[in-house]
Enzyme design. Sequence first.
Site, PDB file in Angstrom:
ATOM      1  N   ARG A 194      -9.722   9.234  15.230  1.00 51.10           N
ATOM      2  CA  ARG A 194     -10.094   8.295  14.387  1.00 51.10           C
ATOM      3  C   ARG A 194     -11.397   7.542  14.429  1.00 51.10           C
ATOM      4  O   ARG A 194     -12.104   7.379  13.966  1.00 51.10           O
ATOM      5  CB  ARG A 194      -8.907   7.336  14.315  1.00 51.10           C
ATOM      6  CG  ARG A 194      -7.618   7.952  13.585  1.00 51.10           C
ATOM      7  CD  ARG A 194      -6.406   6.828  13.655  1.00 51.10           C
ATOM      8  NE  ARG A 194      -5.300   7.541  12.924  1.00 51.10           N
ATOM      9  CZ  ARG A 194      -4.218   6.970  13.168  1.00 51.10           C
ATOM     10  NH1 ARG A 194      -3.785   5.938  13.861  1.00 51.10           N
ATOM     11  NH2 ARG A 194      -3.041   7.456  12.370  1.00 51.10           N
ATOM     12  N   THR A 241      -4.831   2.685  14.378  1.00 51.88           N
ATOM     13  CA  THR A 241      -4.694   2.893  12.879  1.00 51.88           C
ATOM     14  C   THR A 241      -5.838   2.596  12.227  1.00 51.88           C
ATOM     15  O   THR A 241      -6.176   3.470  11.351  1.00 51.88           O
ATOM     16  CB  THR A 241      -3.536   2.057  12.541  1.00 51.88           C
ATOM     17  OG1 THR A 241      -2.395   2.367  13.208  1.00 51.88           O
ATOM     18  CG2 THR A 241      -2.995   2.566  10.947  1.00 51.88           C
ATOM     19  N   PHE A 290       0.720  -1.353   0.069  1.00 50.88           N
ATOM     20  CA  PHE A 290       0.011   0.011  -0.149  1.00 50.88           C
ATOM     21  C   PHE A 290       0.961   1.407   0.238  1.00 50.88           C
ATOM     22  O   PHE A 290       0.340   2.228   0.026  1.00 50.88           O
ATOM     23  CB  PHE A 290      -1.068  -0.065   1.159  1.00 50.88           C
ATOM     24  CG  PHE A 290      -0.228  -0.046   2.432  1.00 50.88           C
ATOM     25  CD1 PHE A 290       0.170   1.172   3.198  1.00 50.88           C
ATOM     26  CD2 PHE A 290      -0.130  -1.315   3.247  1.00 50.88           C
ATOM     27  CE1 PHE A 290       0.850   0.954   4.558  1.00 50.88           C
ATOM     28  CE2 PHE A 290       0.331  -1.349   4.543  1.00 50.88           C
ATOM     29  CZ  PHE A 290       0.848  -0.202   5.043  1.00 50.88           C
ATOM     30  N   ASN A 321      -7.179   7.912   7.615  1.00 50.94           N
ATOM     31  CA  ASN A 321      -7.278   8.033   8.972  1.00 50.94           C
ATOM     32  C   ASN A 321      -7.079   9.512   9.608  1.00 50.94           C
ATOM     33  O   ASN A 321      -6.706   9.482  10.728  1.00 50.94           O
ATOM     34  CB  ASN A 321      -6.658   6.881   9.687  1.00 50.94           C
ATOM     35  CG  ASN A 321      -5.250   6.917   9.571  1.00 50.94           C
ATOM     36  OD1 ASN A 321      -4.653   7.820   8.911  1.00 50.94           O
ATOM     37  ND2 ASN A 321      -4.470   5.798   9.891  1.00 50.94           N
ATOM     38  N   ARG A 377      -1.138   9.965  20.978  1.00 55.20           N
ATOM     39  CA  ARG A 377      -1.598   8.694  20.521  1.00 55.20           C
ATOM     40  C   ARG A 377      -2.869   8.134  20.910  1.00 55.20           C
ATOM     41  O   ARG A 377      -3.498   7.918  20.075  1.00 55.20           O
ATOM     42  CB  ARG A 377      -0.527   7.478  20.695  1.00 55.20           C
ATOM     43  CG  ARG A 377       0.892   7.801  19.961  1.00 55.20           C
ATOM     44  CD  ARG A 377       0.816   7.387  18.292  1.00 55.20           C
ATOM     45  NE  ARG A 377       0.782   5.995  18.264  1.00 55.20           N
ATOM     46  CZ  ARG A 377       0.849   5.650  16.890  1.00 55.20           C
ATOM     47  NH1 ARG A 377       1.150   6.218  15.827  1.00 55.20           N
ATOM     48  NH2 ARG A 377       0.814   4.347  16.684  1.00 55.20           N
ATOM     49  N   HIS A 420      -2.073  11.757  11.553  1.00 53.53           N
ATOM     50  CA  HIS A 420      -0.632  11.031  11.971  1.00 53.53           C
ATOM     51  C   HIS A 420      -0.103  11.738  13.346  1.00 53.53           C
ATOM     52  O   HIS A 420      -0.272  12.877  13.522  1.00 53.53           O
ATOM     53  CB  HIS A 420       0.538  11.402  10.933  1.00 53.53           C
ATOM     54  CG  HIS A 420       1.850  11.041  11.333  1.00 53.53           C
ATOM     55  ND1 HIS A 420       2.409   9.516  11.329  1.00 53.53           N
ATOM     56  CD2 HIS A 420       2.788  11.716  12.211  1.00 53.53           C
ATOM     57  CE1 HIS A 420       3.524   9.655  11.767  1.00 53.53           C
ATOM     58  NE2 HIS A 420       3.855  10.718  12.603  1.00 53.53           N
TER      59      HIS A 420
HETATM   60  N1  UDP Z   1      -1.562   2.784   6.355  1.00 55.66           N
HETATM   61  C1  UDP Z   1      -2.394   1.837   5.328  1.00 55.66           C
HETATM   62  N2  UDP Z   1      -2.735   0.763   5.320  1.00 55.66           N
HETATM   63  C2  UDP Z   1      -2.373   0.021   6.365  1.00 55.66           C
HETATM   64  C3  UDP Z   1      -1.445   0.281   7.273  1.00 55.66           C
HETATM   65  C4  UDP Z   1      -1.143   1.718   7.221  1.00 55.66           C
HETATM   66  O1  UDP Z   1      -2.862   2.884   4.502  1.00 55.66           O
HETATM   67  O2  UDP Z   1      -2.432  -1.339   6.132  1.00 55.66           O
HETATM   68  C5  UDP Z   1      -1.310   3.989   6.397  1.00 55.66           C
HETATM   69  C6  UDP Z   1      -2.359   4.764   7.093  1.00 55.66           C
HETATM   70  O3  UDP Z   1      -2.532   6.190   6.735  1.00 55.66           O
HETATM   71  C7  UDP Z   1      -1.359   4.912   8.493  1.00 55.66           C
HETATM   72  C8  UDP Z   1      -0.043   5.013   7.751  1.00 55.66           C
HETATM   73  O4  UDP Z   1       0.037   4.046   6.883  1.00 55.66           O
HETATM   74  O5  UDP Z   1      -1.948   5.597   9.616  1.00 55.66           O
HETATM   75  C9  UDP Z   1       1.302   4.766   8.862  1.00 55.66           C
HETATM   76  O6  UDP Z   1       0.927   3.620   9.350  1.00 55.66           O
HETATM   77  P1  UDP Z   1       1.587   3.087  10.884  1.00 55.66           P
HETATM   78  O7  UDP Z   1       1.415   1.776  11.174  1.00 55.66           O
HETATM   79  O8  UDP Z   1       2.653   3.925  11.336  1.00 55.66           O
HETATM   80  O9  UDP Z   1      -0.023   3.621  11.661  1.00 55.66           O
HETATM   81  P2  UDP Z   1      -0.250   4.952  12.607  1.00 55.66           P
HETATM   82  O10 UDP Z   1       1.154   5.191  13.296  1.00 55.66           O
HETATM   83  O11 UDP Z   1      -0.298   6.213  11.542  1.00 55.66           O
HETATM   84  O12 UDP Z   1      -1.319   4.596  13.303  1.00 55.66           O
HETATM   85 MG    MG Z   2       3.032   5.553  12.607  1.00 56.52          MG
END
Ligand code: UDP
Ligand code: MG
Length: 153
Positions: free
Chosen positions: A102, A91, A57, A112, A85, A115
């Site tokens: 979220r 996420t 992705f 979502n 957080r 960040h």
């Molecule tokens: N993301 C995505 N598909 C997934 C996992 C993550 O599109 O299966 C995107 C989503 O926008 C997410 C970002 O990648 O917020 C960063 O991923 P991370 O695992 O760091 O999550 P976060 O820290 O944002 O909760």
């Molecule tokens: Mg992250």
Amino acid sequence: MERTLVLVKPDALQRSLIGQILQRFERKGLKLVGMKMMSLSDAILREHYAHLADKPFFAGLAKFMKSTPVIVMCWEGVEVVSTVRLLCGITKSREADTGSIRGDFAMSVSCNVVHASDSVATAEKEIQRFFSKDELFEYDKTEYAHVYSDDEM
Ligand code: UDP
Ligand code: MG
């Protein structure tokens, strides 16, 4: 005092949610020490999402993050990294706690709305990545005396 980085993502801009998202952090009692709008380059996205570079992705994520400018914010407070957080929620937005950003505003894993840095070490790197020194501010916030008890500060 601890600081963390927040991005308000393109889906939030498209959905006119900037003000409501900013208010979540303000009403919690956090201190805003930097804020700007910027368009993200491929270079900054490769660095910022380096932990996801080999995911299927990633290309879609980069395209989404470049689709509009984002709002970049730096928030300060006691244990602010973990607090933010929690305010953002997990996420996968559909499973994020109701009451979190979220949980209240999003249905998607990729779109979502926010960040937030995931650790104190990450926050330090991310703040440097997005802000120059003269874009970050130090000032007294008088309401802090009511937000924290003395032993926390
Ligand atoms: N993301 C995505 N598909 C997934 C996992 C993550 O599109 O299966 C995107 C989503 O926008 C997410 C970002 O990648 O917020 C960063 O991923 P991370 O695992 O760091 O999550 P976060 O820290 O944002 O909760
Ligand atoms: Mg992250």
